[in-house]
Design an enzyme around this catalytic site. Structure first.
Site, PDB file in Angstrom:
ATOM      1  N   TYR A  16      20.351  45.820  34.657  1.00 13.46           N
ATOM      2  CA  TYR A  16      20.091  45.990  36.156  1.00 13.46           C
ATOM      3  C   TYR A  16      18.951  45.296  36.718  1.00 13.46           C
ATOM      4  CZ  TYR A  16      24.616  48.697  35.909  1.00 13.46           C
ATOM      5  OH  TYR A  16      25.817  49.001  35.676  1.00 13.46           O
ATOM      6  N   TYR A 144      30.160  58.626  36.653  1.00 10.53           N
ATOM      7  CA  TYR A 144      29.855  57.526  35.970  1.00 10.53           C
ATOM      8  C   TYR A 144      30.228  57.614  34.506  1.00 10.53           C
ATOM      9  CZ  TYR A 144      27.157  53.897  33.573  1.00 10.53           C
ATOM     10  OH  TYR A 144      26.776  52.902  32.837  1.00 10.53           O
ATOM     11  N   ASP A 244      33.797  63.858  29.389  1.00  7.29           N
ATOM     12  CA  ASP A 244      32.695  62.717  28.957  1.00  7.29           C
ATOM     13  C   ASP A 244      31.416  63.585  28.977  1.00  7.29           C
ATOM     14  OD1 ASP A 244      30.841  61.180  28.669  1.00  7.29           O
ATOM     15  OD2 ASP A 244      31.407  59.657  30.377  1.00  7.29           O
ATOM     16  N   LYS A 273      25.284  58.659  23.093  1.00  6.44           N
ATOM     17  CA  LYS A 273      23.760  59.106  23.505  1.00  6.44           C
ATOM     18  C   LYS A 273      22.863  59.853  22.433  1.00  6.44           C
ATOM     19  CE  LYS A 273      23.259  57.742  28.214  1.00  6.44           C
ATOM     20  NZ  LYS A 273      24.462  57.624  29.268  1.00  6.44           N
TER      21      LYS A 273
END
Ligand code: PLP
Length: 436
Positions: A16, A144, A244, A273
């Site tokens: 980003y 997200y 998630d 992660k």
């Protein structure tokens, strides 16, 4: 040092971020424990666990050693037609670690890919039951789930992925749960989800959400009652529930998985992660026996996905060592300690002029501002305090490694406070909220 940074500036995209950004980036040289060291000698406490994955701290010797040993035998082999001990051993450890009833494991190479797999698995499940029209998902606003097209399409529809609407599959969205984590549950909070599901139930394969903690799109903590209602609704309608846990899993919110706050289990879950303790990319999509059996007993018994680096042996070795650390250390205790310290330090920041909200759960601490601080001011605080923070939009937050000491938590919270005290940045008309 000039030279590598100049090259970086000219040729390398960052997440980003624009090319030609100028010399504001840090040149990381090494990282151990809670601390990243830069080429110019700065020592920075990694208060965001390098985007939430570095649960045991950087370069845990057990993980480094496991990767080294595996690299001498076999760095990689295709998982099609082969299997190998690291994959089997990691699988065995995961089966013990995961919630009961969830143990059919698909190794993916990143969190986004695990989400793609979960969505595909849900659709394949409905197909197997003779309901091919059920090929849409319901997701939550404010969620997200990753940056690939399928995962973007399940993330907040008004969030950072708006630009790509044209290439995204269309799904349905329910309002973000508003009832806070620590408030009494209010059934009105579920009305939007009930409405979406009742309007479209014959098209819906699954509902996906981040349990309790919506991370990448708003650092929001919502009521576990929502998940209990959702589990019930999905069961009533023959809809699968996908959780998630890529950000919330592995003790981040207190218990091993955030779903434990609600006492429910999903049909499919995603982890990632912290799975390898932040050392190598690896994630997994895990299905219940019901889901796996339905697919296996159908006309198309194979699950139709297969990345090149699936179950990479180095990543598996890292995962095994990481799960051993999760098993041998009292992280539930560490996270409770961190939560207490974060709360004591961050709650008083509600009084800052620019504060909109403070939220703490487990090893997550968030100061939401009314207006964001400027990038220059944030950089100045980072350099002066030696604390690495990575605020986005109006959220200044920490998700530190679980080995972070109370003294380090105090320093992190001081840095958060200093950012909260900065003059709000001038709002530039038309400027994209999300880029660096
Ligand atoms: C980070 C994240 C992902 C995406 O994982 P990547 O490894 O970055 O692809 C998906 N879901 C949640 C909840 C996440 O926090």
């Amino acid at each position: 040092m000039e030279k590598p940074l100049n090259f970086d500036n000219e040729y390398l995209w960052h997440p980003y971020a624009a090319l030609h950004k100028g010399p504001s980036r840090f040149l990381a040289k090494s990282a151990h424990g809670t601390t990243i060291e830069t080429a110019d000698g700065l020592k920075l406490i990694d208060a965001v666990s390098s985007w939430w994955c570095m649960a045991h701290g950087h370069n845990a010797p057990e993980i480094v050693e496991a990767i080294r040993r595996q690299s001498e035998k076999m760095c990689h082999v295709m998982f099609g037609g082969f299997t190998h001990e690291p994959a089997i051993e990691l699988g065995e450890r995961l089966v013990k670690f995961l919630p009961e009833g969830l143990d059919k494991i698909f190794f993916a190479d990143s969190g986004s890919i695990a989400v793609e797999c979960a969505a595909k698995m849900a659709v394949q499940y409905q197909h197997a039951l003779g309901r091919p029209e059920r090929c849409k998902l319901v997701a939550l606003k404010g969620g997200y789930h990753g940056d690939t097209a399928g995962a973007m399409a399940l993330s907040d529809p008004d969030g950072m992925h708006v630009l790509f609407r044209g290439i995204m599959p269309q799904h349905y969205f329910a309002e973000r749960p508003n009832c806070r984590f620590d408030e009494p549950w209010d059934d009105n909070d579920f009305v939007s989800m009930e409405r979406v599901v009742s309007e479209h139930k014959n098209e819906i394969a699954a509902v996906i959400c981040e349990p309790v903690f919506q991370g990448g799109n708003g650092m929001w903590l919502y009521n576990a009652g929502y998940l209990r209602r959702l589990r019930k609704l999905c069961d009533e309608q023959g809809i699968l529930l996908i959780l998630d846990e890529i950000a919330s899993g592995f003790y981040r919110t207190g218990p091993r998985f955030a779903m434990e706050h609600a006492g429910i289990t999903p049909d499919i879950m995603c982890i990632g992660k912290a799975l390898t303790g932040g050392s190598i990319t690896m994630a997994a999509c895990v299905a219940s026996e019901k889901v796996a059996d339905s697919i296996t007993n159908s006309k198309i018994p194979a699950f139709m996905h297969g990345p090149t680096y699936m179950a990479n042996p180095l990543a598996c070795a890292a995962g095994i060592a990481s799960l051993d650390l999760f098993a041998n250390r009292d992280y539930a205790g560490s996270v409770a300690r961190i939560e207490k310290r974060l709360r004591a330090n961050l709650e008083p920041l509600r009084n800052l002029d620019n504060a909109a909200d403070v939220r703490v759960l487990g090893a997550i601490g968030v100061l939401e501002l009314k207006a964001k601080s400027s990038a220059d001011d944030i950089l100045k605080v980072i350099r002066e305090t030696g604390v690495w923070l990575r605020p986005f939009c109006n959220y200044v937050y920490t998700m530190p490694p679980f080995i972070t000491s109370d003294q380090e938590i105090d320093r992190i919270c001081e840095a958060i406070k200093l950012i909260g005290e900065c003059e709000p940045a001038p709002v530039i008309e038309g400027e994209d909220e999300f880029h660096e």
